[in-house]
Motif scaffolding. Structure first.
Motif, PDB file in Angstrom:
ATOM      1  N   SER A  18       0.829  -1.207   0.000  1.00 20.09           N
ATOM      2  CA  SER A  18       0.000   0.000   0.000  1.00 20.09           C
ATOM      3  C   SER A  18       0.863   1.257   0.000  1.00 20.09           C
ATOM      4  O   SER A  18       0.538   2.243  -0.675  1.00 20.09           O
ATOM      5  CB  SER A  18      -0.923  -0.004   1.217  1.00 20.09           C
ATOM      6  OG  SER A  18      -1.650   1.197   1.308  1.00 20.09           O
ATOM      7  N   THR A  21       2.227   1.638  -3.651  1.00 16.19           N
ATOM      8  CA  THR A  21       1.217   2.116  -4.615  1.00 16.19           C
ATOM      9  C   THR A  21       0.818   3.559  -4.318  1.00 16.19           C
ATOM     10  O   THR A  21       0.536   4.332  -5.234  1.00 16.19           O
ATOM     11  CB  THR A  21      -0.019   1.215  -4.592  1.00 16.19           C
ATOM     12  OG1 THR A  21      -0.530   1.113  -3.257  1.00 16.19           O
ATOM     13  CG2 THR A  21       0.331  -0.183  -5.091  1.00 16.19           C
ATOM     14  N   HIS A  25       1.202   6.615  -6.901  1.00 19.42           N
ATOM     15  CA  HIS A  25       0.065   7.494  -7.198  1.00 19.42           C
ATOM     16  C   HIS A  25       0.489   8.956  -7.155  1.00 19.42           C
ATOM     17  O   HIS A  25       0.141   9.744  -8.042  1.00 19.42           O
ATOM     18  CB  HIS A  25      -1.056   7.232  -6.188  1.00 19.42           C
ATOM     19  CG  HIS A  25      -2.165   8.234  -6.244  1.00 19.42           C
ATOM     20  ND1 HIS A  25      -2.232   9.312  -5.376  1.00 19.42           N
ATOM     21  CD2 HIS A  25      -3.233   8.350  -7.057  1.00 19.42           C
ATOM     22  CE1 HIS A  25      -3.301  10.029  -5.662  1.00 19.42           C
ATOM     23  NE2 HIS A  25      -3.925   9.469  -6.661  1.00 19.42           N
ATOM     24  N   GLY A  89      -3.310   0.145 -15.468  1.00 18.91           N
ATOM     25  CA  GLY A  89      -4.664  -0.310 -15.738  1.00 18.91           C
ATOM     26  C   GLY A  89      -4.788  -0.864 -17.153  1.00 18.91           C
ATOM     27  O   GLY A  89      -3.884  -1.550 -17.657  1.00 18.91           O
ATOM     28  N   LEU A 180     -10.044  10.847 -15.326  1.00 18.92           N
ATOM     29  CA  LEU A 180     -10.773   9.589 -15.169  1.00 18.92           C
ATOM     30  C   LEU A 180     -11.192   8.960 -16.487  1.00 18.92           C
ATOM     31  O   LEU A 180     -11.760   7.869 -16.489  1.00 18.92           O
ATOM     32  CB  LEU A 180     -12.008   9.810 -14.292  1.00 18.92           C
ATOM     33  CG  LEU A 180     -11.750  10.297 -12.866  1.00 18.92           C
ATOM     34  CD1 LEU A 180     -13.062  10.537 -12.144  1.00 18.92           C
ATOM     35  CD2 LEU A 180     -10.895   9.297 -12.109  1.00 18.92           C
ATOM     36  N   THR A 248      -4.797   6.586 -11.577  1.00 25.24           N
ATOM     37  CA  THR A 248      -6.075   5.992 -11.208  1.00 25.24           C
ATOM     38  C   THR A 248      -5.893   4.550 -10.741  1.00 25.24           C
ATOM     39  O   THR A 248      -6.499   4.123  -9.743  1.00 25.24           O
ATOM     40  CB  THR A 248      -7.048   6.026 -12.400  1.00 25.24           C
ATOM     41  OG1 THR A 248      -7.229   7.385 -12.824  1.00 25.24           O
ATOM     42  CG2 THR A 248      -8.395   5.448 -12.027  1.00 25.24           C
ATOM     43  N   ALA A 249      -5.054   3.795 -11.454  1.00 22.43           N
ATOM     44  CA  ALA A 249      -4.824   2.398 -11.088  1.00 22.43           C
ATOM     45  C   ALA A 249      -4.147   2.290  -9.726  1.00 22.43           C
ATOM     46  O   ALA A 249      -4.506   1.425  -8.911  1.00 22.43           O
ATOM     47  CB  ALA A 249      -3.974   1.712 -12.155  1.00 22.43           C
ATOM     48  N   LYS A 251      -4.266   4.504  -7.305  1.00 20.28           N
ATOM     49  CA  LYS A 251      -5.229   4.922  -6.282  1.00 20.28           C
ATOM     50  C   LYS A 251      -6.162   3.768  -5.927  1.00 20.28           C
ATOM     51  O   LYS A 251      -6.435   3.503  -4.743  1.00 20.28           O
ATOM     52  CB  LYS A 251      -6.034   6.110  -6.795  1.00 20.28           C
ATOM     53  CG  LYS A 251      -7.105   6.633  -5.819  1.00 20.28           C
ATOM     54  CD  LYS A 251      -6.481   7.222  -4.561  1.00 20.28           C
ATOM     55  CE  LYS A 251      -7.477   8.024  -3.756  1.00 20.28           C
ATOM     56  NZ  LYS A 251      -8.655   7.247  -3.328  1.00 20.28           N
ATOM     57  N   ALA A 252      -6.636   3.064  -6.961  1.00 20.36           N
ATOM     58  CA  ALA A 252      -7.521   1.919  -6.724  1.00 20.36           C
ATOM     59  C   ALA A 252      -6.777   0.812  -5.976  1.00 20.36           C
ATOM     60  O   ALA A 252      -7.339   0.170  -5.075  1.00 20.36           O
ATOM     61  CB  ALA A 252      -8.066   1.397  -8.048  1.00 20.36           C
ATOM     62  N   ALA A 253      -5.505   0.577  -6.334  1.00 21.95           N
ATOM     63  CA  ALA A 253      -4.721  -0.456  -5.653  1.00 21.95           C
ATOM     64  C   ALA A 253      -4.495  -0.103  -4.188  1.00 21.95           C
ATOM     65  O   ALA A 253      -4.552  -0.976  -3.306  1.00 21.95           O
ATOM     66  CB  ALA A 253      -3.379  -0.639  -6.366  1.00 21.95           C
ATOM     67  N   ASP A 255      -6.429   1.814  -2.280  1.00 28.77           N
ATOM     68  CA  ASP A 255      -7.709   1.652  -1.574  1.00 28.77           C
ATOM     69  C   ASP A 255      -8.022   0.181  -1.320  1.00 28.77           C
ATOM     70  O   ASP A 255      -8.487  -0.202  -0.238  1.00 28.77           O
ATOM     71  CB  ASP A 255      -8.840   2.291  -2.383  1.00 28.77           C
ATOM     72  CG  ASP A 255      -8.709   3.806  -2.464  1.00 28.77           C
ATOM     73  OD1 ASP A 255      -7.985   4.382  -1.622  1.00 28.77           O
ATOM     74  OD2 ASP A 255      -9.321   4.411  -3.371  1.00 28.77           O
ATOM     75  N   ASN A 256      -7.758  -0.670  -2.315  1.00 32.10           N
ATOM     76  CA  ASN A 256      -8.001  -2.095  -2.143  1.00 32.10           C
ATOM     77  C   ASN A 256      -7.089  -2.695  -1.082  1.00 32.10           C
ATOM     78  O   ASN A 256      -7.509  -3.580  -0.310  1.00 32.10           O
ATOM     79  CB  ASN A 256      -7.796  -2.832  -3.475  1.00 32.10           C
ATOM     80  CG  ASN A 256      -8.873  -2.502  -4.489  1.00 32.10           C
ATOM     81  OD1 ASN A 256      -9.966  -2.077  -4.132  1.00 32.10           O
ATOM     82  ND2 ASN A 256      -8.557  -2.681  -5.762  1.00 32.10           N
TER      83      ASN A 256
END
Length: 291
Positions: A18, A21, A25, A89, A180, A248-249, A251-253, A255-256
Motif C-alpha cells: 500500500s 502504490t 500514485h 490499468g 478519469l 487511477t490504477a 489509487k484503486a490499488a 484503496d483495495n
C-alpha cells in the motif's frame, strides 16, 4: 484456517504494498500535471500548422503532392503508441486489442498488407513476440518526451507514404479526455482527406494570400512537418493518458490494499481471541481435573 503468524505476515506485506502504490500514485499525479501542460502548450502550434495546410490545400485543387492524393490501398501503415512500463490499468491492453483486431479484420493477419511503427516497450514486446510485422520501433522515451525522441519513426512512416511503400497511414493512441477518462483513438494521418482540407472557417481568408515561390513548393515542405507534428501531438496526449491511467490504477490499488488490511486485521483479532479463549478453556479444564 490460517495461523496468526501467517495472517500477521499478510498484513505487514499488504501495508508495505500500500505504501508503494500510494507513492506511485503521487509520482504519477506530479507527472500528469506536466504532461497536461506539455499537451496544452503544443495545441496552438498544431492548430496553426493544420490551419495553414488546410488553407493551402483547399485553395489548390490541382496539387499533385502524394500526401493529398488518394490511391488504391494495398498496404497500410500504423503508428502505435504504448507505454514503456505497466501498472497503468487497461492503458496498454486497450491499444493492443485495437491494433490486433484491426490487423485481423482488415488484413487477415497478412504481414504483406501492413506495417507497424511501434512506440513503447509494452506494445513492441507483445507484438514482436506474436510475430506481427514491425517495421520500426522506439522504446525508452522520457516521461516528458521531446520531438527528437520520435523524429526518426515519424519521418520514416511519412517517408514510406510519400515513396508509396504504404498507401495510407493511421495512428493509434489513447486520447486524453480527463483524469478519469481516456479513450482509444484511431486517426487517419495520410492522405489528407477533402473534409480535412475544407473544415477550417479561416481557410478562405488565408487562401487569398500570395505564396512564394508557389503553393506546390510550400506544400512540399510543410506537409511532412504537418504529419510529423500530428504524431508528436498524439504522443503528448498519450503520455498524459498514461500518467492519468497509472494514477487511477495506483489509487484503486491503494484503496483495495487498505480494505484488505482491515479485513485481515479483523480476521487476525478473531483468530487471536479464539486462541486466547481456547487457552483459558484448557487452563480451566486442567484446574478442574486436579481438584
Amino acid at each position: 484456517m490460517a495461523s496468526l503468524r501467517e495472517i500477521k505476515g499478510r498484513i505487514g506485506s499488504t501495508k508495505k504494498m500500500s505504501q508503494i502504490t500510494s507513492a506511485m500514485h503521487m509520482v504519477s499525479n506530479s507527472k500528469l500535471k506536466r504532461a497536461e501542460e506539455n499537451a496544452r502548450k503544443f495545441h496552438p502550434y498544431m492548430d496553426k500548422i493544420q490551419e495553414a495546410v488546410q488553407a493551402i490545400a483547399s485553395g489548390d485543387n490541382t496539387s499533385s503532392h502524394p500526401m493529398l492524393r488518394e490511391r488504391p490501398v494495398k498496404r497500410t501503415g500504423y503508428v502505435i503508441i504504448t507505454s514503456d512500463s505497466g501498472l497503468a490499468g487497461p492503458y496498454n491492453a486497450n491499444i493492443i486489442k485495437e491494433i490486433t483486431g484491426r490487423v485481423s479484420e482488415r488484413h487477415n493477419d497478412n504481414p504483406d498488407s501492413y506495417d507497424l511503427f511501434v512506440i513503447g516497450r509494452m506494445g513492441y514486446e507483445f507484438l514482436e513476440n506474436r510475430g506481427y510485422n514491425i517495421t520500426n520501433h522506439r522504446i525508452g522515451l522520457d516521461d516528458q518526451p521531446s520531438f527528437s525522441s520520435v523524429k526518426e519513426i515519424a519521418q520514416q512512416s511519412v517517408a514510406q507514404f510519400s515513396n508509396e511503400d504504404i498507401d495510407e497511414l493511421y495512428i493509434v493512441y489513447n486520447e486524453y479526455i480527463s483524469v478519469l477518462e481516456q479513450k482509444v483513438s484511431t486517426r487517419k494521418l495520410l492522405p489528407l482527406s477533402e473534409d480535412d482540407a475544407a473544415n477550417q472557417t479561416q481557410a478562405s481568408n488565408l487562401s487569398t494570400y500570395e505564396f512564394e515561390p508557389d503553393k506546390e513548393s510550400i506544400l512540399e515542405t510543410i506537409l511532412p512537418q504537418y504529419a510529423e507534428s500530428l504524431v508528436y501531438g498524439a504522443l503528448l496526449e498519450a503520455k498524459a493518458s498514461e500518467h492519468a491511467a497509472r494514477m487511477t490504477a495506483m489509487k484503486a490499488a491503494t484503496d483495495n490494499a487498505k480494505e484488505l488490511v482491515d479485513d485481515l486485521s479483523l480476521q487476525y483479532n478473531r483468530a487471536r481471541q479464539a486462541a486466547i479463549t481456547q487457552e483459558i478453556t484448557e487452563i480451566v479444564g486442567g484446574a478442574s481435573a486436579l481438584e
